[in-house]
Design a protein around this motif. Sequence first.
Motif, PDB file in Angstrom:
ATOM      1  N   SER A 310     -12.630  -6.537 -11.744  1.00 33.58           N
ATOM      2  CA  SER A 310     -13.526  -6.514 -10.586  1.00 33.58           C
ATOM      3  C   SER A 310     -14.677  -7.469 -10.814  1.00 33.58           C
ATOM      4  O   SER A 310     -15.273  -7.492 -11.892  1.00 33.58           O
ATOM      5  CB  SER A 310     -14.080  -5.110 -10.340  1.00 33.58           C
ATOM      6  OG  SER A 310     -14.979  -5.135  -9.251  1.00 33.58           O
ATOM      7  N   ARG A 311     -14.995  -8.234  -9.787  1.00 30.86           N
ATOM      8  CA  ARG A 311     -16.099  -9.181  -9.864  1.00 30.86           C
ATOM      9  C   ARG A 311     -17.322  -8.709  -9.077  1.00 30.86           C
ATOM     10  O   ARG A 311     -18.334  -9.390  -9.049  1.00 30.86           O
ATOM     11  CB  ARG A 311     -15.652 -10.549  -9.334  1.00 30.86           C
ATOM     12  CG  ARG A 311     -14.726 -11.283 -10.274  1.00 30.86           C
ATOM     13  CD  ARG A 311     -15.468 -11.702 -11.533  1.00 30.86           C
ATOM     14  NE  ARG A 311     -14.581 -12.275 -12.541  1.00 30.86           N
ATOM     15  CZ  ARG A 311     -14.076 -11.597 -13.570  1.00 30.86           C
ATOM     16  NH1 ARG A 311     -14.378 -10.308 -13.715  1.00 30.86           N
ATOM     17  NH2 ARG A 311     -13.305 -12.185 -14.446  1.00 30.86           N
ATOM     18  N   ASP A 312     -17.245  -7.553  -8.428  1.00 29.08           N
ATOM     19  CA  ASP A 312     -18.379  -7.116  -7.620  1.00 29.08           C
ATOM     20  C   ASP A 312     -18.425  -5.596  -7.546  1.00 29.08           C
ATOM     21  O   ASP A 312     -19.153  -4.950  -8.282  1.00 29.08           O
ATOM     22  CB  ASP A 312     -18.280  -7.724  -6.221  1.00 29.08           C
ATOM     23  CG  ASP A 312     -19.538  -7.496  -5.398  1.00 29.08           C
ATOM     24  OD1 ASP A 312     -20.564  -7.112  -5.999  1.00 29.08           O
ATOM     25  OD2 ASP A 312     -19.495  -7.694  -4.182  1.00 29.08           O
ATOM     26  N   ILE A 313     -17.610  -5.009  -6.674  1.00 27.10           N
ATOM     27  CA  ILE A 313     -17.616  -3.566  -6.477  1.00 27.10           C
ATOM     28  C   ILE A 313     -17.027  -2.845  -7.684  1.00 27.10           C
ATOM     29  O   ILE A 313     -16.299  -3.440  -8.475  1.00 27.10           O
ATOM     30  CB  ILE A 313     -16.826  -3.187  -5.205  1.00 27.10           C
ATOM     31  CG1 ILE A 313     -15.377  -3.664  -5.336  1.00 27.10           C
ATOM     32  CG2 ILE A 313     -17.477  -3.757  -3.965  1.00 27.10           C
ATOM     33  CD1 ILE A 313     -14.485  -3.207  -4.198  1.00 27.10           C
ATOM     34  N   HIS A 314     -17.351  -1.549  -7.811  1.00 29.02           N
ATOM     35  CA  HIS A 314     -16.755  -0.754  -8.884  1.00 29.02           C
ATOM     36  C   HIS A 314     -15.364  -0.310  -8.438  1.00 29.02           C
ATOM     37  O   HIS A 314     -15.182   0.217  -7.348  1.00 29.02           O
ATOM     38  CB  HIS A 314     -17.607   0.477  -9.204  1.00 29.02           C
ATOM     39  CG  HIS A 314     -17.177   1.147 -10.465  1.00 29.02           C
ATOM     40  ND1 HIS A 314     -17.716   0.826 -11.690  1.00 29.02           N
ATOM     41  CD2 HIS A 314     -16.240   2.105 -10.690  1.00 29.02           C
ATOM     42  CE1 HIS A 314     -17.137   1.564 -12.622  1.00 29.02           C
ATOM     43  NE2 HIS A 314     -16.230   2.345 -12.042  1.00 29.02           N
TER      44      HIS A 314
END
Length: 475
Positions: A310-314
């Motif tokens: 993941s690069r943003d959200i969990h």
Amino acid sequence: MTSKIVPVIMAGGKGTRLWPLSRSSAPKQFLEFLGEKTLFQKTLERVSDRKLYSPAIVVTNADFRFLVAEQARAAGAALATILLEPVPRNTAPALAAAAIVAEARHGDDAIMQVLASDHEIDAGEAYFDCILKARDAARDDHLVTFGIAPTEPATGYGYIEIGEAVGNGAHAVRRFVEKPDRENAQAMLDQGGYLWNSGMFMLPVGLFLSELRQYAPAVLDAARSAVEKARHDLDFERLDEEAFARAPDISVDYAIFEKTPIAAVVPSPFRWSDLGSWDAVWKTGKRDEAGNVADGSTTLLDTRNSLVISRDIHVAVQGLDDLAVIASEDAVYVGRMEDSQDVGKLVKHLAAAARTSKLTETHPTSYRPWGGYTSVLNGERFQVKRLFVTPGKRLSLQKHHHRSEHWVVVRGTAEVTIGDRTMSLRENESVYIPQGEMHRLANPGKILLELIEVQTGSYLGEDDIIRIEDEFGRG
């Protein structure tokens, strides 16, 4: 003449097989997958020993020129030059142009090593032992490729059947085999004497050009004309478009290696992957006790043999096996690991629909010669971006016809010019730029400058930029 190896790094590919992290405007060689360095930067690191290597020649296209320059700068890697391909023409014309440049700089007895910028390689003792063997075989007048010891009946690679030994740890190439089906791949593994074709080469420059003259003269003529008419642009050499476009669109394998009698292969036991699919990324990653590879903000519970990035959200995954779950800032891919070789089919499907085509082309983070920006939020008549400016860099002096901007400094020090005024802004300080006002942003400090930019107006497209002055030669 140089006794050192001249590295030639191929960095122009626009593959999307690792979607959604990889896009046509942000391909895998310039992305961080499992670590803090991009594949391109790892490639630069492998040729950083100045006792063994000269500074690298990088071949890329105009779209990626600033990515190449900035990532090399961040890695502390000095480059010999960056050759810009004006149109895509496969590997034979690109390597012909690089060889002509290498000959002019180092002489026709120079040895050049061709490296892909998007491979994952364990560059330990075994790797450099193969490099030295290939160099010595090239000095003995062979065009050398590296053959990887196969670990499975892979269908995504071409194969090389090895022949008799020719000295220096190299063997003659008996034949090249196209990407096989699984049955034939297994048969080659059972028989032995076959290696994966890595796409890496060690080439004596003069001899390579001579073989091009014999087997692919149209490639050589077009490349030579493109180099002779090349235009110097900042840190780049723009190959002449009209000349380069005349080159046949052909790989160096087809143009030379499958025809020449002096091809040799060095059997290479080091760990290698072209990272052509998500299951390949999983295989190269560090797995936990359940066989999972995870990176970024993730939680895995009762999950086995899976890749989660993941690069943003969990991202939380529970009770699943053999999955690839990849979340970028604006899209999520979920698929069986065994199907990840076919992500390209999904990308073509997305690209064909107007609603999703941009997801295959542009990334939320865009890179510019001065740094870049990430799109955070878009709405009607407004958008929010995170700007990041490299130390010592500045944006063009510009104005906008249709929007105003608010800048808030998050980190570092900003030098802001608005009209005839110049001011310094520090963390938590802000400024307003009215619509139509000339302005410029610069980072005079020694750390990365980060700002939040809020744009408001009737039109917010990137083409609403009127550049009055630009040190990067953009109109």
